[in-house]
Design an enzyme around this catalytic site. Structure first.
Site, PDB file in Angstrom:
ATOM      1  CG  ASN A  57      -3.528  -1.217  -3.228  1.00 37.63           C
ATOM      2  OD1 ASN A  57      -4.425  -1.000  -2.432  1.00 37.63           O
ATOM      3  ND2 ASN A  57      -2.301  -1.502  -2.834  1.00 37.63           N
ATOM      4  CB  ILE A  58      -6.607  -5.385  -7.302  1.00 42.47           C
ATOM      5  CG1 ILE A  58      -7.848  -4.645  -6.790  1.00 42.47           C
ATOM      6  CG2 ILE A  58      -6.871  -6.887  -7.436  1.00 42.47           C
ATOM      7  CD1 ILE A  58      -8.974  -4.559  -7.795  1.00 42.47           C
ATOM      8  CD  GLU A  59      -0.116  -6.152  -3.330  1.00 39.99           C
ATOM      9  OE1 GLU A  59       0.468  -5.142  -2.935  1.00 39.99           O
ATOM     10  OE2 GLU A  59      -0.040  -7.248  -2.746  1.00 39.99           O
ATOM     11  CB  CYS A  79      -2.535   1.919  -8.650  1.00 40.74           C
ATOM     12  SG  CYS A  79      -0.806   1.506  -8.939  1.00 40.74           S
ATOM     13  CB  CYS A  85      -1.712   6.391 -10.826  1.00 36.22           C
ATOM     14  SG  CYS A  85      -2.129   4.700 -10.343  1.00 36.22           S
ATOM     15  CB  CYS A 129       2.785   4.762  -9.348  1.00 31.87           C
ATOM     16  SG  CYS A 129       1.500   4.102 -10.440  1.00 31.87           S
ATOM     17  CD  GLU A 160      -3.264   6.004  -6.980  1.00 30.05           C
ATOM     18  OE1 GLU A 160      -3.431   4.792  -6.763  1.00 30.05           O
ATOM     19  OE2 GLU A 160      -2.159   6.553  -6.869  1.00 30.05           O
TER      20      GLU A 160
END
Length: 146
Positions: free
Chosen positions: A48-50, A59, A95, A92, A61
Protein backbone atom coordinates in the site's frame (compact mmCIF):
# COMPACT_ATOMS: atom_id res chain seq x y z
CA UNK A 1 -10.93 -23.72 -8.23
CA UNK A 2 -8.07 -25.70 -6.81
CA UNK A 3 -6.48 -24.65 -3.57
CA UNK A 4 -2.83 -23.71 -3.57
CA UNK A 5 -0.25 -26.21 -2.45
CA UNK A 6 1.35 -25.34 0.88
CA UNK A 7 4.75 -24.79 -0.75
CA UNK A 8 3.31 -22.18 -3.14
CA UNK A 9 1.27 -20.48 -0.42
CA UNK A 10 4.36 -20.31 1.81
CA UNK A 11 6.39 -18.80 -1.02
CA UNK A 12 3.72 -16.17 -1.72
CA UNK A 13 3.44 -15.41 2.01
CA UNK A 14 7.20 -14.83 2.27
CA UNK A 15 7.21 -12.60 -0.82
CA UNK A 16 4.26 -10.54 0.47
CA UNK A 17 5.84 -10.29 3.92
CA UNK A 18 9.11 -9.07 2.40
CA UNK A 19 7.29 -6.58 0.17
CA UNK A 20 5.32 -5.29 3.19
CA UNK A 21 8.53 -3.73 4.50
CA UNK A 22 8.41 -1.31 1.54
CA UNK A 23 4.89 -0.06 2.26
CA UNK A 24 4.66 3.74 2.30
CA UNK A 25 2.26 4.38 5.18
CA UNK A 26 3.24 7.62 6.96
CA UNK A 27 -0.40 8.45 7.82
CA UNK A 28 -2.08 5.18 8.80
CA UNK A 29 0.98 3.24 9.97
CA UNK A 30 -0.87 0.20 8.55
CA UNK A 31 1.56 -1.64 6.24
CA UNK A 32 0.24 -4.31 3.90
CA UNK A 33 1.99 -6.59 1.45
CA UNK A 34 0.40 -8.63 -1.31
CA UNK A 35 1.48 -11.27 -3.79
CA UNK A 36 -0.49 -12.35 -6.85
CA UNK A 37 0.02 -15.49 -8.87
CA UNK A 38 -0.58 -15.20 -12.62
CA UNK A 39 -1.66 -17.97 -14.95
CA UNK A 40 1.91 -18.60 -16.14
CA UNK A 41 3.16 -19.16 -12.58
CA UNK A 42 4.74 -15.72 -12.15
CA UNK A 43 4.34 -13.97 -8.81
CA UNK A 44 4.11 -10.18 -8.47
CA UNK A 45 4.14 -8.24 -5.23
CA UNK A 46 2.70 -4.92 -4.13
CA UNK A 47 2.38 -2.70 -1.09
CA UNK A 48 0.00 0.00 0.00
CA UNK A 49 1.19 3.46 -0.93
CA UNK A 50 -0.42 6.41 0.84
CA UNK A 51 -0.73 10.02 -0.15
CA UNK A 52 -1.69 13.13 1.84
CA UNK A 53 -4.64 13.37 -0.56
CA UNK A 54 -6.11 10.09 0.67
CA UNK A 55 -8.06 9.40 -2.52
CA UNK A 56 -4.73 8.92 -4.29
CA UNK A 57 -3.68 6.10 -1.97
CA UNK A 58 -3.26 2.66 -3.58
CA UNK A 59 -3.77 -0.63 -1.74
CA UNK A 60 -1.26 -3.49 -1.74
CA UNK A 61 -3.58 -5.82 -3.63
CA UNK A 62 -4.12 -3.36 -6.46
CA UNK A 63 -0.42 -2.47 -6.53
CA UNK A 64 0.46 -6.16 -7.02
CA UNK A 65 -2.23 -6.69 -9.66
CA UNK A 66 -1.30 -3.51 -11.53
CA UNK A 67 2.37 -4.57 -11.50
CA UNK A 68 1.39 -7.91 -13.04
CA UNK A 69 -0.78 -6.20 -15.65
CA UNK A 70 2.06 -3.77 -16.43
CA UNK A 71 4.20 -6.84 -17.16
CA UNK A 72 1.58 -8.14 -19.58
CA UNK A 73 -0.11 -10.63 -17.24
CA UNK A 74 -3.86 -10.08 -17.23
CA UNK A 75 -5.10 -13.20 -15.49
CA UNK A 76 -4.51 -13.85 -11.80
CA UNK A 77 -4.87 -17.28 -10.21
CA UNK A 78 -4.48 -16.50 -6.48
CA UNK A 79 -3.72 -13.68 -4.07
CA UNK A 80 -2.04 -13.59 -0.65
CA UNK A 81 -2.48 -10.51 1.54
CA UNK A 82 -0.31 -9.97 4.65
CA UNK A 83 -1.22 -7.55 7.44
CA UNK A 84 0.41 -6.48 10.67
CA UNK A 85 -2.86 -6.95 12.55
CA UNK A 86 -3.84 -9.47 15.20
CA UNK A 87 -6.36 -11.13 12.84
CA UNK A 88 -6.34 -11.40 9.04
CA UNK A 89 -8.01 -8.56 7.16
CA UNK A 90 -9.98 -8.73 3.93
CA UNK A 91 -9.41 -6.60 0.83
CA UNK A 92 -11.35 -3.34 0.58
CA UNK A 93 -14.25 -3.02 -1.85
CA UNK A 94 -12.15 -1.39 -4.58
CA UNK A 95 -9.59 -4.19 -4.39
CA UNK A 96 -12.33 -6.83 -4.50
CA UNK A 97 -13.62 -5.32 -7.75
CA UNK A 98 -10.12 -5.18 -9.27
CA UNK A 99 -9.46 -8.79 -8.20
CA UNK A 100 -12.66 -9.84 -9.95
CA UNK A 101 -11.65 -7.95 -13.11
CA UNK A 102 -8.43 -9.94 -13.48
CA UNK A 103 -9.65 -13.29 -12.13
CA UNK A 104 -11.87 -14.65 -14.86
CA UNK A 105 -12.78 -17.59 -12.67
CA UNK A 106 -13.09 -18.40 -8.99
CA UNK A 107 -9.72 -17.82 -7.30
CA UNK A 108 -8.35 -18.32 -3.81
CA UNK A 109 -7.68 -15.27 -1.63
CA UNK A 110 -5.51 -16.02 1.41
CA UNK A 111 -5.44 -13.30 4.06
CA UNK A 112 -2.66 -13.73 6.61
CA UNK A 113 -1.08 -12.00 9.56
CA UNK A 114 2.66 -11.61 9.96
CA UNK A 115 2.56 -14.48 12.46
CA UNK A 116 0.90 -16.78 9.91
CA UNK A 117 -2.71 -16.78 11.10
CA UNK A 118 -4.83 -17.13 7.97
CA UNK A 119 -8.31 -16.82 6.54
CA UNK A 120 -9.03 -18.20 3.08
CA UNK A 121 -11.99 -17.18 0.93
CA UNK A 122 -12.86 -17.33 -2.74
CA UNK A 123 -13.20 -14.28 -4.94
CA UNK A 124 -16.96 -14.84 -5.15
CA UNK A 125 -17.29 -15.13 -1.37
CA UNK A 126 -15.54 -11.75 -1.08
CA UNK A 127 -17.61 -10.08 -3.80
CA UNK A 128 -20.87 -11.87 -4.58
CA UNK A 129 -22.82 -10.39 -7.47
CA UNK A 130 -19.73 -8.61 -8.79
CA UNK A 131 -19.95 -6.10 -11.62
CA UNK A 132 -18.20 -7.76 -14.58
CA UNK A 133 -17.92 -7.33 -18.33
CA UNK A 134 -21.07 -9.46 -18.61
CA UNK A 135 -22.89 -6.72 -16.69
CA UNK A 136 -22.35 -4.39 -19.65
CA UNK A 137 -23.70 -6.71 -22.35
CA UNK A 138 -26.55 -5.26 -24.33
CA UNK A 139 -29.25 -7.17 -26.14
CA UNK A 140 -29.49 -6.87 -29.91
CA UNK A 141 -32.58 -4.65 -29.43
CA UNK A 142 -30.69 -2.29 -27.10
CA UNK A 143 -27.83 -1.98 -29.59
CA UNK A 144 -30.26 -1.24 -32.45
CA UNK A 145 -31.83 1.53 -30.36
CA UNK A 146 -28.44 3.27 -30.02
Amino acid sequence: MSFMEKKLKDKMFKLALTAQKNAYVPYSKFPLGAAVLTEDGSIYTGVNIENAAFGLTNCAERSAIFTAVSAGKQKIEALVLVSSTEHPITPCGSCRQVIKEFADQEIEIVMMTESGQELTMTSTELLPGAFTDDSMEKTREQIDEL
